[in-house]
Design a protein around this motif. Sequence first.
Motif, PDB file in Angstrom:
ATOM      1  N   TYR A 325       0.141  56.144  13.327  1.00 46.27           N
ATOM      2  CA  TYR A 325       0.195  55.179  12.261  1.00 46.27           C
ATOM      3  C   TYR A 325       1.725  55.437  11.618  1.00 46.27           C
ATOM      4  O   TYR A 325       2.121  54.441  11.000  1.00 46.27           O
ATOM      5  CB  TYR A 325      -0.594  56.094  11.205  1.00 46.27           C
ATOM      6  CG  TYR A 325      -0.728  55.283   9.715  1.00 46.27           C
ATOM      7  CD1 TYR A 325      -1.714  54.287   9.417  1.00 46.27           C
ATOM      8  CD2 TYR A 325       0.179  55.914   8.750  1.00 46.27           C
ATOM      9  CE1 TYR A 325      -1.788  53.662   8.235  1.00 46.27           C
ATOM     10  CE2 TYR A 325       0.015  55.196   7.350  1.00 46.27           C
ATOM     11  CZ  TYR A 325      -0.924  54.139   7.122  1.00 46.27           C
ATOM     12  OH  TYR A 325      -0.855  53.558   6.067  1.00 46.27           O
ATOM     13  N   ASP A 326       2.262  56.433  11.791  1.00 54.23           N
ATOM     14  CA  ASP A 326       3.704  56.873  11.351  1.00 54.23           C
ATOM     15  C   ASP A 326       4.784  56.171  12.255  1.00 54.23           C
ATOM     16  O   ASP A 326       5.724  55.674  11.845  1.00 54.23           O
ATOM     17  CB  ASP A 326       4.062  58.335  11.346  1.00 54.23           C
ATOM     18  CG  ASP A 326       3.379  58.910  10.040  1.00 54.23           C
ATOM     19  OD1 ASP A 326       3.050  58.319   9.062  1.00 54.23           O
ATOM     20  OD2 ASP A 326       2.946  60.091  10.088  1.00 54.23           O
ATOM     21  N   PHE A 327       4.588  56.237  13.671  1.00 50.88           N
ATOM     22  CA  PHE A 327       5.699  55.743  14.616  1.00 50.88           C
ATOM     23  C   PHE A 327       5.370  54.801  15.409  1.00 50.88           C
ATOM     24  O   PHE A 327       6.088  54.245  16.349  1.00 50.88           O
ATOM     25  CB  PHE A 327       6.029  56.772  15.492  1.00 50.88           C
ATOM     26  CG  PHE A 327       6.456  58.120  14.841  1.00 50.88           C
ATOM     27  CD1 PHE A 327       7.758  58.221  14.439  1.00 50.88           C
ATOM     28  CD2 PHE A 327       5.523  59.248  14.539  1.00 50.88           C
ATOM     29  CE1 PHE A 327       8.135  59.532  13.690  1.00 50.88           C
ATOM     30  CE2 PHE A 327       6.175  60.660  14.021  1.00 50.88           C
ATOM     31  CZ  PHE A 327       7.282  60.617  13.315  1.00 50.88           C
ATOM     32  N   GLY A 328       4.051  54.195  15.324  1.00 46.94           N
ATOM     33  CA  GLY A 328       3.654  52.833  16.041  1.00 46.94           C
ATOM     34  C   GLY A 328       3.293  52.949  17.319  1.00 46.94           C
ATOM     35  O   GLY A 328       3.511  54.089  17.911  1.00 46.94           O
ATOM     36  N   PRO A 329       2.607  52.056  17.874  1.00 47.14           N
ATOM     37  CA  PRO A 329       1.971  50.955  17.322  1.00 47.14           C
ATOM     38  C   PRO A 329       0.837  51.328  16.356  1.00 47.14           C
ATOM     39  O   PRO A 329      -0.155  51.928  17.036  1.00 47.14           O
ATOM     40  CB  PRO A 329       1.595  50.054  18.518  1.00 47.14           C
ATOM     41  CG  PRO A 329       1.422  51.026  19.481  1.00 47.14           C
ATOM     42  CD  PRO A 329       2.130  52.068  19.519  1.00 47.14           C
ATOM     43  N   VAL A 330       0.800  50.732  15.285  1.00 42.00           N
ATOM     44  CA  VAL A 330      -0.302  51.185  14.177  1.00 42.00           C
ATOM     45  C   VAL A 330      -1.657  50.550  14.715  1.00 42.00           C
ATOM     46  O   VAL A 330      -2.858  51.085  14.351  1.00 42.00           O
ATOM     47  CB  VAL A 330      -0.034  50.561  12.779  1.00 42.00           C
ATOM     48  CG1 VAL A 330      -0.184  48.992  12.863  1.00 42.00           C
ATOM     49  CG2 VAL A 330      -0.722  51.268  11.791  1.00 42.00           C
ATOM     50  N   GLU A 331      -1.670  49.627  15.616  1.00 40.16           N
ATOM     51  CA  GLU A 331      -2.962  48.943  16.094  1.00 40.16           C
ATOM     52  C   GLU A 331      -3.623  50.074  16.869  1.00 40.16           C
ATOM     53  O   GLU A 331      -4.912  50.296  16.779  1.00 40.16           O
ATOM     54  CB  GLU A 331      -2.687  47.989  16.972  1.00 40.16           C
ATOM     55  CG  GLU A 331      -2.326  46.909  16.567  1.00 40.16           C
ATOM     56  CD  GLU A 331      -0.747  46.572  16.279  1.00 40.16           C
ATOM     57  OE1 GLU A 331       0.064  47.879  16.528  1.00 40.16           O
ATOM     58  OE2 GLU A 331      -0.165  45.526  16.277  1.00 40.16           O
TER      59      GLU A 331
END
Length: 639
Positions: A325-331
């Motif tokens: 959530y913070d550093f991706g990928p948020v998927e």
Amino acid sequence: MAENSRSKLKLAVIIGFLLSLILVVGVGFISFYSGEGFFPSGDSKAARESALFYRSLAEYDNLWERSREARNLTAFSQMLDKLEKQVKGAEFSRSILKRRRILAREDSRFIIPYREAAQNAASAFPRDVTFAALAAEAVIFDPSTPPKKRRFLDTYISRLSASPLANSRFASLILAIRILEGNMKSPQQAAAAIPWDTLANVSLTLPPGRREKRLAEEQILMDAAILKILERQTEEARGVIDKVLEPPPVTEAPVRSAFTETAIISETDTDSEADNGDALFTEDETGEGVAEAVIQPVNPVENAPILSVFAPSPDFLRFAAEFFYDFGPVERTAQLLSSFSDTGSLIRRADAFYLAGDIPAARNGWALLDASEGQAESVSALNIIGRSRYNLALTSNSNDMEKEYLEKLISTPVGDKRIALFGNIRYSRLFDTMEAIAILEEQSPRENPLIELELLRRRLPLLTAAKSIPETWLLLEHHPGNLDLYRWALYYFEFQKEYREIAILLNQIDMQKIKSPWLDIHYSLEQIRGEKFQEAEKILRAIPLAVWVVPANIGRILEYQHSNREALENYEKAWNMLQASKKMNTEDASGVQLRMSHIYRLLGRTDECRKALQLALELDPKNINAQLELDRMDFQNLH
């Protein structure tokens, strides 16, 4: 007669001798079968002391159990003092330390005796890593440990690190000691001292049925990833996390677990009023603020995911979800939380979908939460429904649907007043000026600064410039010391080019000793207007905020000083920041491109100058300065 006396004396001597012999034989017999021999040896003495010690220890434990309701802890401590003097040996010391540890956790008065006893045992038995671990834990447990005693931590960690159990049994303790050595003020220092080559290579393969070992090793890797993040080595942390998330080779004994989570859903509605042309760059201002909602968890659904022995724990899955959530990928956040059905996970998953640009998937999550109104009884559950309705309204495709959700939100008896506040503000924006003013006036604006601010914003088009400034000052007077209102007023004065009002307001804020990075931006603009470029640059370079206006205004200063290449670097940095923002303000971006075109022209880079002007006009067709500059270039090409 004499002969008779002698016979009796002889008989008494014989009888006495026989009795003595019988007594000696009996004692010898007993001694033989008791294992002590006729004359007590050193070993038998130790056995008696050992028997006495364990008898006393059993009495201690029985008394501890019997006195559970009302224990005299001081008396128990004194009993342990006496036991400690009875015998010497590693096993005896371990037994006493075990009970001192329990005593210390019952009452902080006994932490120091426990720590001192543990350190003494570690000194007496330097080859026993158990005592090193106990002593290290006791030092950490006791915040009053003198500095001279804390130096032993280095000794303890060297013993623990050398132990074959370092990577399993003592790994968490080694991490704790390293962090403590960093004084908890410098995680980077602590992380630098950790033997990552050892810890980050913990094996995650284990025999079936050893779920506990897997979880312990997983915890070590979680700590390793956290400290890598603190070192800003996010890719290395990602590698550690991916190692745990690798597909399990087999499926073994299922383990059920249910967790709750909190989520943060933020929404900012951009309503730009930025100046264009040659104005100084000022900060973005939405006028609405940020509708930031901290969701309190409700009871989780019981059917949590079923995990195999090799599968990551729910705790680690949540940790990994927050990392992505913070550093991706948020998927990947949404993917990792898909197996959880509790409310907190549903909220976070919808939030992740929204950030990933999958609005339909996000709306599905919020719709599920909205549909749970009939089951919501707690205040936190109602707050979650209210926030879901706000997000559904925000992402609606039509004004009618947005109005429907906002009306439902306003009618929801939520505990968090901010939800209703932002709902009413957004609802009022669906109506024309007079209807919006009527809706806002019903919300007691004098009691709420954001409502009164919104009311003033709706009235401004109806006011002359001469009236809008006094109305702004009246708003500030009604809510003195409100930083949000100060921020908006400074932005509005910048927009209106009311520089005298800015100077007065900044002076008032300074008198109140209010400090904030965004205030420093306005202080720097004051310095630029006064052509105090060195002071302005010094202020800007000290601002910790990663916002585009900082490099943009540094670029303006460097441009004034004819440092064109350095100015271009800062404009490009500002442009990259604008592009990276979730909702880029096109007028601000157009202004930055216009400044970049000036530098390109001065550097003789004509093609790039034209492209920058064309992009400026694409971003903001009303950018008159960009249009005039482009017309000038076309005119020059014709002649």
